[in-house]
Write a protein that holds these residues in place. Structure first.
Motif, PDB file in Angstrom:
ATOM      1  N   MET A   1       0.841  -1.187   0.000  1.00 36.88           N
ATOM      2  CA  MET A   1       0.000   0.000   0.000  1.00 36.88           C
ATOM      3  C   MET A   1       0.879   1.239   0.000  1.00 36.88           C
ATOM      4  O   MET A   1       1.757   1.413   0.834  1.00 36.88           O
ATOM      5  N   LYS A   2       0.658   2.151  -0.981  1.00 41.38           N
ATOM      6  CA  LYS A   2       1.455   3.357  -1.085  1.00 41.38           C
ATOM      7  C   LYS A   2       0.810   4.475  -0.284  1.00 41.38           C
ATOM      8  O   LYS A   2      -0.393   4.662  -0.270  1.00 41.38           O
ATOM      9  N   LEU A   3       1.631   5.298   0.363  1.00 43.86           N
ATOM     10  CA  LEU A   3       1.153   6.443   1.115  1.00 43.86           C
ATOM     11  C   LEU A   3       1.761   7.704   0.532  1.00 43.86           C
ATOM     12  O   LEU A   3       2.957   7.757   0.229  1.00 43.86           O
TER      13      LEU A   3
ATOM     14  N   GLY B   1       0.058 -12.403  11.415  1.00 45.93           N
ATOM     15  CA  GLY B   1      -1.201 -13.106  11.256  1.00 45.93           C
ATOM     16  C   GLY B   1      -2.060 -13.220  12.493  1.00 45.93           C
ATOM     17  O   GLY B   1      -3.068 -13.940  12.475  1.00 45.93           O
ATOM     18  N   PHE B   2      -1.722 -12.539  13.586  1.00 44.35           N
ATOM     19  CA  PHE B   2      -2.580 -12.562  14.764  1.00 44.35           C
ATOM     20  C   PHE B   2      -3.749 -11.596  14.585  1.00 44.35           C
ATOM     21  O   PHE B   2      -3.661 -10.604  13.864  1.00 44.35           O
ATOM     22  N   LYS B   3      -4.846 -11.880  15.268  1.00 39.79           N
ATOM     23  CA  LYS B   3      -5.968 -10.943  15.270  1.00 39.79           C
ATOM     24  C   LYS B   3      -5.559  -9.626  15.922  1.00 39.79           C
ATOM     25  O   LYS B   3      -5.912  -8.553  15.444  1.00 39.79           O
ATOM     26  N   ASN B   4      -4.864  -9.732  17.027  1.00 41.59           N
ATOM     27  CA  ASN B   4      -4.354  -8.542  17.708  1.00 41.59           C
ATOM     28  C   ASN B   4      -3.070  -8.101  17.017  1.00 41.59           C
ATOM     29  O   ASN B   4      -2.061  -8.812  17.042  1.00 41.59           O
TER      30      ASN B   4
ATOM     31  N   ALA C   1       0.886  -4.468  10.727  1.00 42.44           N
ATOM     32  CA  ALA C   1      -0.239  -4.395   9.791  1.00 42.44           C
ATOM     33  C   ALA C   1      -0.595  -5.778   9.262  1.00 42.44           C
ATOM     34  O   ALA C   1       0.224  -6.710   9.251  1.00 42.44           O
ATOM     35  N   GLU C   2      -1.828  -5.907   8.799  1.00 42.10           N
ATOM     36  CA  GLU C   2      -2.356  -7.197   8.362  1.00 42.10           C
ATOM     37  C   GLU C   2      -1.561  -7.801   7.214  1.00 42.10           C
ATOM     38  O   GLU C   2      -1.410  -9.013   7.118  1.00 42.10           O
TER      39      GLU C   2
END
Length: 639
Positions: free
Chosen positions: A1-3, A50-53, A98-99
């Protein structure tokens, strides 16, 4: 993802730091060519994607590290906040993962005002299996509890470690180290499997660098290190993987309430409230031990003083009481538990002294773990003979004070006492057996009785053979009853060969005696049967047959439970499914007795053939049964 540049600038400005903002560009990834370890300690030592948190809090320990400004250059990982501690030698870094972050290594840079820079390489790993594949234990399992130092010495080269305080091995001394280790358990997995156990619960295997009695493991001095006298982290992983190959799960014994007073942080505590009664500890003032009034957790009328002394008192003087109300300590304990679950692919956690830590924290701790591992299992130790206190901690319980637990299982000390009292009862007929009958009738107090752990004995109480005064038939009846109940059964190592503590009942060192055959020079070998008495062999075979039958018995796993009030010195319990009916009969009569089976007509067994799971003999359920001797009878319609 670019910012775009504007978003990057806003992100940079918004990062919250205790005393200064941290530089943390994340759009480019620094290539790590050489792993660097320039920081004294970073915990957890690694993490996973890969954790939910998506939050991770790192404890960083290094001289004057609070003067440094940390930064990370790795795509998907950002420093959300930097916290300074009361000690200048700590920083706590809040990371956001991040996810879409990829597994890999990155450097954490710590830059000082004078231009000096320290670098620590950190790893994010791929998870070995999906969260759903972490399967906990349940009522279809049978757990084998082991005191590792006393089970088997598979590697004598690690018996003594010169870097640790207790440097001797003395098998003649009950409270000394004896040399049992991870390799000793690994080498005897075949025995554990053949006996019929499906889970292993070793007492703590983490470093316990105490001056004496370090063998038991409950005064941990490093929550991320395997005690080198037990072996290495790789050997701990080997135990987990080789057990899994045999369809045996691994349960880890953890302690959230306390550490050992030789723990590495006791010389330099991060915060002024890292442990309870810290001011007294640091000023060498007298410390208060816990009042052990566990009822103060539930008591509607409990005084503030009693609650405080229970929660903040030290369990014993050698075990500093951790303050889970400190949010950094709370994060530390939760992350440590998750780290071990992920590292070892655990099937469960047994949490020591469950009612002693802050109870709000314990709810949050269990919830955090179960959120990541929805099929996982946690059992908490509530040493109480009051079912109301045991049930209070179980998930789903509707507590009057509104407390919500996320704990699947608690330990059934209440039923354990009922069983012992019942078989020690000297009065004739039904007086003793009523105690087990009424004990099981208390299941209405539990949210989920089948998820509670039952046991005849454990590492903290006299062996069941000792508790039952050396009576073999009573011991057999007690053990078979435990294995027939709607519960998760746990058997302590050596129970199968009638290990005892007759010389000094209740002595912890003696309770945790060496398992015969675990050392090369042992004259008796319980693993092979060499040197065992006929009585010991008979008990071992008795348990082996029940445990192995139990593996495939749907009736015992989840069948409906029906029991009848004790009658003429007998007690009948049935576990029923459409496919199978399992019958457990206890008979306390010394002389043969005939029992009218029409009394049990509602079970629907009339005319059916049943098999004795111990002797393999068959029996047709008709008008009566003649019980020839004191003992238990285990029957199944599954021929």
């Amino acid at each position: 993802m670019k910012l775009n540049i504007h978003i990057l600038l806003v992100l940079f400005i918004s990062i919250s730091v205790s005393c200064k903002k941290a530089s943390n560009p994340t759009t480019t990834t620094e290539i790590v060519s050489n792993v660097k370890r320039e920081i004294e300690r970073v915990e957890p030592p690694n993490w996973w994607i890969g954790f939910k948190n998506q939050q991770l809090q790192l404890l960083v320990k290094h001289p004057n590290i609070s003067e440094a400004e940390p930064s990370i250059h790795y795509s998907g990982v950002s420093i959300a906040k930097v916290h300074k501690a009361d000690s200048p030698n700590y920083l706590f870094l809040d990371l956001h993962i991040a996810e879409n972050t990829k597994a890999g290594q990155f450097n954490i840079h710590f830059k000082y005002k004078d231009g000096k820079e320290l670098v620590q390489t950190y790893s994010l790993k791929d998870r070995e299996q999906e969260a759903a594949k972490y399967q906990g234990f349940n009522s279809s399992d049978a757990i084998y509890l082991i005191t590792p130092d006393r089970f088997a010495n598979g590697d004598s080269s690690n018996d003594i470690n010169e870097n640790l305080k207790e440097k001797t091995i003395n098998r003649k001394e009950d409270y000394a180290r004896h040399g049992g280790d991870l390799q000793g358990i690994i080498q005897h997995l075949d025995y554990i499997e053949q006996m019929g156990f499906t889970q292993i619960w070793p007492c703590p295997l983490l470093t316990n660098d105490m001056q004496e009695s370090s063998y038991h493991g409950y005064a941990m001095t490093d929550f991320y290190q395997v005690d080198p006298r037990y072996g290495t982290l790789n050997e701990y992983k080997e135990l987990a993987s080789k057990a899994k190959e045999k369809n045996i799960g691994l349960i880890m014994d953890q302690v959230a309430n306390h550490c050992g007073n030789a723990h590495w942080w006791m010389q330099d505590l991060p915060f002024k409230n890292w442990i309870n009664q810290q001011e007294s500890f640091e000023n060498n003032k007298p410390l208060n031990n816990s009042n052990h009034r566990r009822t103060s957790n539930q008591d509607l009328y409990a005084s503030k003083r009693d609650k405080k002394e229970m929660a903040e008192g030290w369990f014993v003087s050698a075990m500093p009481d951790l303050n889970q109300r400190n949010p950094f300590m709370a994060n530390y304990i939760i992350q440590n538990s998750i780290w071990w679950v992920e590292t070892l692919n655990l099937s469960g956690i047994r949490q020591d002294t469950y009612p002693y830590p802050d109870k709000t924290f314990m709810s949050n701790w269990a919830r955090a773990i179960m959120n990541e591992y929805p099929n996982f299992s946690i059992v908490g130790e509530e040493w109480s003979t009051n079912p109301l206190l045991i049930g209070y901690w179980q998930e789903g319980q509707k507590n009057k004070d509104g407390y919500q637990s996320h704990l699947k299982s608690t330990m059934d000390f209440a039923m354990q006492k009922n069983i012992v009292d019942a078989f020690n009862e000297e009065e004739k007929w039904d007086a003793g057996l009523v105690k087990t009958y009424e004990g099981l009738a208390n299941d209405f107090a539990y949210a989920s009785p089948k998820d509670i752990m039952i046991f005849p004995d454990n590492h903290d109480m006299s062996r069941i053979f000792t508790q039952l005064k050396g009576d073999v038939p009573n011991t057999k009846m007690a053990l078979s009853y435990v294995l027939a109940l709607p519960r998760i059964p746990q058997i302590y190592y050596g129970t199968e060969i009638l290990m005892n503590d007759f010389k000094k009942p209740g002595d912890h060192g003696l309770i945790r005696s060496d398992f015969p055959g675990g050392w090369q020079d042992d004259a008796v070998n319980a693993f092979t049967g060499e040197g065992l008495t006929n009585t010991q062999k008979d008990m071992q075979l008795f348990l082996k047959k029940i445990l192995n039958y139990r593996k495939s018995s749907a009736a015992i796993h989840h069948g409906k439970t029906i029991h009848f009030a004790p009658f003429l010195g007998t007690y009948f319990l049935f576990r029923v499914t459409e496919e199978e009916t399992f019958v457990h009969i206890i008979n306390k009569n010394e002389q043969p007795i005939s029992i009218d089976l029409k009394r049990y007509a509602e079970i629907g067994l009339n005319g059916k053939t049943l098999k004795n799971i111990v002797t393999n003999e068959t029996f047709v359920w008709e008008d009566e049964i003649i019980l020839n001797q004191r003992g238990s009878l285990l029957l199944t319609t599954k021929i």
